[in-house]
Design a protein around this motif. Structure first.
Motif, mmCIF file in Angstrom:
data_model
loop_
_atom_site.group_PDB
_atom_site.id
_atom_site.type_symbol
_atom_site.label_atom_id
_atom_site.label_comp_id
_atom_site.label_asym_id
_atom_site.label_seq_id
_atom_site.Cartn_x
_atom_site.Cartn_y
_atom_site.Cartn_z
ATOM 1 N N LYS A 246 -35.633 14.351 34.481
ATOM 2 C CA LYS A 246 -36.180 13.891 35.740
ATOM 3 C C LYS A 246 -35.041 13.678 36.729
ATOM 4 O O LYS A 246 -34.085 12.950 36.451
ATOM 5 C CB LYS A 246 -36.959 12.584 35.556
ATOM 6 N N MET A 247 -35.135 14.325 37.904
ATOM 7 C CA MET A 247 -34.074 14.218 38.906
ATOM 8 C C MET A 247 -34.407 13.140 39.930
ATOM 9 O O MET A 247 -35.543 13.038 40.382
ATOM 10 C CB MET A 247 -33.870 15.568 39.590
ATOM 11 N N TYR A 248 -33.388 12.359 40.294
ATOM 12 C CA TYR A 248 -33.537 11.278 41.263
ATOM 13 C C TYR A 248 -32.741 11.615 42.523
ATOM 14 O O TYR A 248 -31.601 12.077 42.439
ATOM 15 C CB TYR A 248 -33.037 9.952 40.683
ATOM 16 N N GLU A 249 -33.348 11.380 43.677
ATOM 17 C CA GLU A 249 -32.665 11.591 44.950
ATOM 18 C C GLU A 249 -31.678 10.442 45.192
ATOM 19 O O GLU A 249 -32.010 9.276 45.011
ATOM 20 C CB GLU A 249 -33.677 11.636 46.101
ATOM 21 N N ALA A 250 -30.451 10.826 45.607
ATOM 22 C CA ALA A 250 -29.439 9.781 45.830
ATOM 23 C C ALA A 250 -28.448 10.208 46.904
ATOM 24 O O ALA A 250 -27.238 10.054 46.753
ATOM 25 C CB ALA A 250 -28.718 9.465 44.523
ATOM 26 N N GLY A 251 -28.963 10.746 48.002
ATOM 27 C CA GLY A 251 -28.099 11.091 49.118
ATOM 28 C C GLY A 251 -27.325 12.373 48.916
ATOM 29 O O GLY A 251 -27.600 13.153 48.007
ATOM 30 N N SER A 252 -26.316 12.591 49.753
ATOM 31 C CA SER A 252 -25.521 13.810 49.716
ATOM 32 C C SER A 252 -24.397 13.688 48.691
ATOM 33 O O SER A 252 -24.270 12.675 47.990
ATOM 34 C CB SER A 252 -24.954 14.111 51.103
ATOM 35 N N LEU A 253 -23.552 14.723 48.624
ATOM 36 C CA LEU A 253 -22.532 14.804 47.580
ATOM 37 C C LEU A 253 -21.643 13.569 47.491
ATOM 38 O O LEU A 253 -21.286 13.139 46.401
ATOM 39 C CB LEU A 253 -21.660 16.046 47.799
ATOM 40 N N ASP A 254 -21.256 13.017 48.639
ATOM 41 C CA ASP A 254 -20.312 11.898 48.610
ATOM 42 C C ASP A 254 -20.947 10.558 48.978
ATOM 43 O O ASP A 254 -20.252 9.624 49.371
ATOM 44 C CB ASP A 254 -19.121 12.176 49.518
ATOM 45 N N ASP A 255 -22.256 10.439 48.828
ATOM 46 C CA ASP A 255 -22.920 9.145 49.013
ATOM 47 C C ASP A 255 -22.791 8.339 47.720
ATOM 48 O O ASP A 255 -23.764 8.080 47.006
ATOM 49 C CB ASP A 255 -24.396 9.339 49.378
ATOM 50 N N THR B 260 -36.806 2.574 34.384
ATOM 51 C CA THR B 260 -37.855 3.506 33.955
ATOM 52 C C THR B 260 -37.381 4.538 32.937
ATOM 53 O O THR B 260 -38.205 5.199 32.316
ATOM 54 C CB THR B 260 -38.442 4.242 35.168
ATOM 55 N N VAL B 261 -36.055 4.722 32.771
ATOM 56 C CA VAL B 261 -35.549 5.660 31.764
ATOM 57 C C VAL B 261 -34.529 4.959 30.885
ATOM 58 O O VAL B 261 -34.003 3.901 31.232
ATOM 59 C CB VAL B 261 -34.912 6.913 32.424
ATOM 60 N N ASP B 262 -34.236 5.559 29.727
ATOM 61 C CA ASP B 262 -33.269 4.978 28.798
ATOM 62 C C ASP B 262 -31.829 5.280 29.189
ATOM 63 O O ASP B 262 -30.914 4.515 28.865
ATOM 64 C CB ASP B 262 -33.509 5.516 27.378
ATOM 65 N N ALA B 263 -31.625 6.424 29.850
ATOM 66 C CA ALA B 263 -30.267 6.829 30.204
ATOM 67 C C ALA B 263 -30.285 7.632 31.496
ATOM 68 O O ALA B 263 -31.269 8.312 31.806
ATOM 69 C CB ALA B 263 -29.643 7.662 29.084
ATOM 70 N N MET B 264 -29.181 7.531 32.231
ATOM 71 C CA MET B 264 -29.015 8.302 33.465
ATOM 72 C C MET B 264 -27.730 9.113 33.374
ATOM 73 O O MET B 264 -26.664 8.581 33.077
ATOM 74 C CB MET B 264 -28.947 7.379 34.681
ATOM 75 N N ALA C 50 -24.681 5.152 42.851
ATOM 76 C CA ALA C 50 -24.510 4.042 41.914
ATOM 77 C C ALA C 50 -25.753 3.154 41.878
ATOM 78 O O ALA C 50 -26.217 2.755 40.800
ATOM 79 C CB ALA C 50 -23.282 3.223 42.302
ATOM 80 N N LYS C 51 -26.296 2.855 43.057
ATOM 81 C CA LYS C 51 -27.482 2.003 43.118
ATOM 82 C C LYS C 51 -28.690 2.672 42.477
ATOM 83 O O LYS C 51 -29.437 2.040 41.722
ATOM 84 C CB LYS C 51 -27.785 1.647 44.576
ATOM 85 N N VAL C 52 -28.897 3.944 42.763
ATOM 86 C CA VAL C 52 -30.039 4.669 42.187
ATOM 87 C C VAL C 52 -29.887 4.790 40.676
ATOM 88 O O VAL C 52 -30.860 4.627 39.925
ATOM 89 C CB VAL C 52 -30.184 6.057 42.840
ATOM 90 N N ALA C 53 -28.664 5.061 40.207
ATOM 91 C CA ALA C 53 -28.443 5.190 38.763
ATOM 92 C C ALA C 53 -28.813 3.903 38.040
ATOM 93 O O ALA C 53 -29.507 3.916 37.021
ATOM 94 C CB ALA C 53 -26.983 5.552 38.487
#
Length: 442
Positions: free
Chosen positions: A300-309, A323-327, A314-317
């Protein structure tokens, strides 16, 4: 390739953030007083993690292999293709950018490059200066698709520009399935058992290569012929293209060639990663190849801004661990400085990642019960070589339940002395799960 993981290998309540720093490994560099970028960088957050964990080294794909990111990431996620079953980076990037690809098509990864056509297509820049806008790339690809005419009227081409100098090539034949048994036109890479391998080159003396069939079949010969026609026509069409006239007028390298590599002609068949490890794994990825890998493995892919955001990532991870066991998080930055031979730039980038990503991650995961942070790389990209190498990368496993081995910093030297020893990339995740299981059972 199937790996059995017993249920007790996943510590109850443990949440894992697995970070791969692209091209992080390096060698001592004179511009840094013979330190590596990791050794020279001020990285208090990574070093704090090191003091709270154990370190080791990883041969990501195999001894003597300087891997590309695609096969290296697959291995670092536990998938080995040493049996020759790999489909090639071209296919993975096609999946990552949603190209209409089907079995029997020929997919290749391409680089917009700069060549001197008056000197037998000598390559002066494999990445055309890196700075290529989406508008420029789109205009060039449209011109090529409009004007390229294959001698075989049943063949057609699709080009999809992705990020900067990167482009994906798909060639389709209406009456035959094309073979992927052809060589690269990009002299910087070889292909072994479907895997892209970096080759040592000198920037002063490299030329566009002719694609050659690797077997005597009609399908391989046709594939090589079509790739060569594509290359020849691309150089001719782009020589005086308006985009390149404008680039040269602005003092920028023209994007007057496309180097191709890593051919593939079939969709991959692999075990989904959640089934492989018996746990739910999400990811934060941006580059087409990493997106393709995530799709293939069913993450499952999570949106977290552009390459250097980095703060956002870190916050999204950390938040996603609800909701998941590992990121799994892939951060691109260090690799490009390695390719450019910019040791000071790589040092600064590592300091930025430490401050903006790991500094924020440390605060955010403190809200999570039993977090474990794993940090490694997909391959080394030493600045003195300006290319991927076969040097091992450091790996760190950090958390309150992980035994401390006296590591004080996240560097190559501490990794060499670490208690985790030297391991293969395909074994990293299972080793992490075993460590968390052992700590639970003590």
């Amino acid at each position: 390739m199937t790996q059995k993981v017993s249920p007790d290998m996943k510590k109850d309540g443990v949440k894992i953030v697995y970070v791969l720093l692209d091209g992080v490994g390096d060698l001592p560099h004179p511009a840094l007083n013979d330190l590596t970028p990791l050794e020279a960088a001020y990285t208090p957050n990574l070093d704090s993690l090191a003091r709270n964990g154990s370190m080791g080294r990883v041969i990501t794909v195999g001894k003597g292999i300087a891997p590309q990111s695609d096969i290296a990431v697959f291995n670092m996620l536990g998938y080995s293709f040493r049996d020759g079953g790999y489909v090639g980076r071209g296919v993975i990037e096609s999946i990552g950018c949603n190209i209409d690809f089907r079995d029997g098509d020929l997919a290749l990864r391409g680089n917009f490059a700069t060549v001197d056509s008056d000197k037998n297509n000598r390559i002066t820049d494999r990445r055309a200066g890196r700075i290529i806008t989406k508008k420029e790339a789109t205009e060039v690809c449209k011109a090529l698709m409009d004007k390229i005419q294959f001698s075989d009227k049943d063949a057609s081409i699709e080009l999809v520009p992705t990020v900067a100098h990167r482009v994906v090539i798909r060639i389709r034949h209406n009456k035959m399935q094309l073979s992927d048994k052809i060589t690269n036109t990009d002299p910087a890479y070889d292909k072994i058992e479907g895997m892209g391998i970096a080759k040592p080159t000198t920037s002063e003396d490299i030329y566009v290569q002719e694609a050659k069939s690797q077997d005597d079949t009609r399908e391989a010969k046709a594939a090589a012929m079509l790739v060569n026609e594509f290359t020849e026509q691309t150089i001719r069409i782009l020589q005086n293209h308006p985009v390149n006239i404008a680039r040269k007028a602005a003092g920028r390298n023209p994007m007057n060639c496309i180097l191709s590599r890593d051919s593939g002609n079939r969709l991959p068949q692999v075990q989904p990663i959640n089934k492989k490890y018996g746990m739910s794994i999400g990811c934060i990825v941006e580059m087409p190849v990493e997106i393709g890998i995530s799709k293939v493995l069913g993450m499952k892919m999570y949106e977290a801004g552009s390459l250097d955001d980095y703060e956002q990532k870190a916050k999204v991870a950390a938040d996603s661990l609800k909701t998941v066991d590992a990121m799994y998080v892939h951060l691109k930055g260090p690799d490009e400085f390695g390719h450019d031979g910019d040791a000071k730039g790589k040092k600064r980038n590592l300091e930025e990642i430490d401050r903006r990503f790991f500094g924020v991650l440390a605060k955010e995961v403190s809200k999570v019960k039993n977090p474990v942070i794993v940090v490694s790389g997909d391959h080394s990209t030493p600045c003195i070589k300006k290319a991927h190498s076969d040097d091992p990368v450091p790996v760190l496993v950090s958390g309150n339940g992980i035994k401390q081995d006296g590591s004080a910093r996240f560097t190559e030297n501490y990794a060499k002395r670490g208690s985790l020893g030297l391991m293969m990339g395909v074994d990293v995740i299972s080793k992490v799960l075993k460590l968390t299981s052992d700590n639970t059972n003590e």
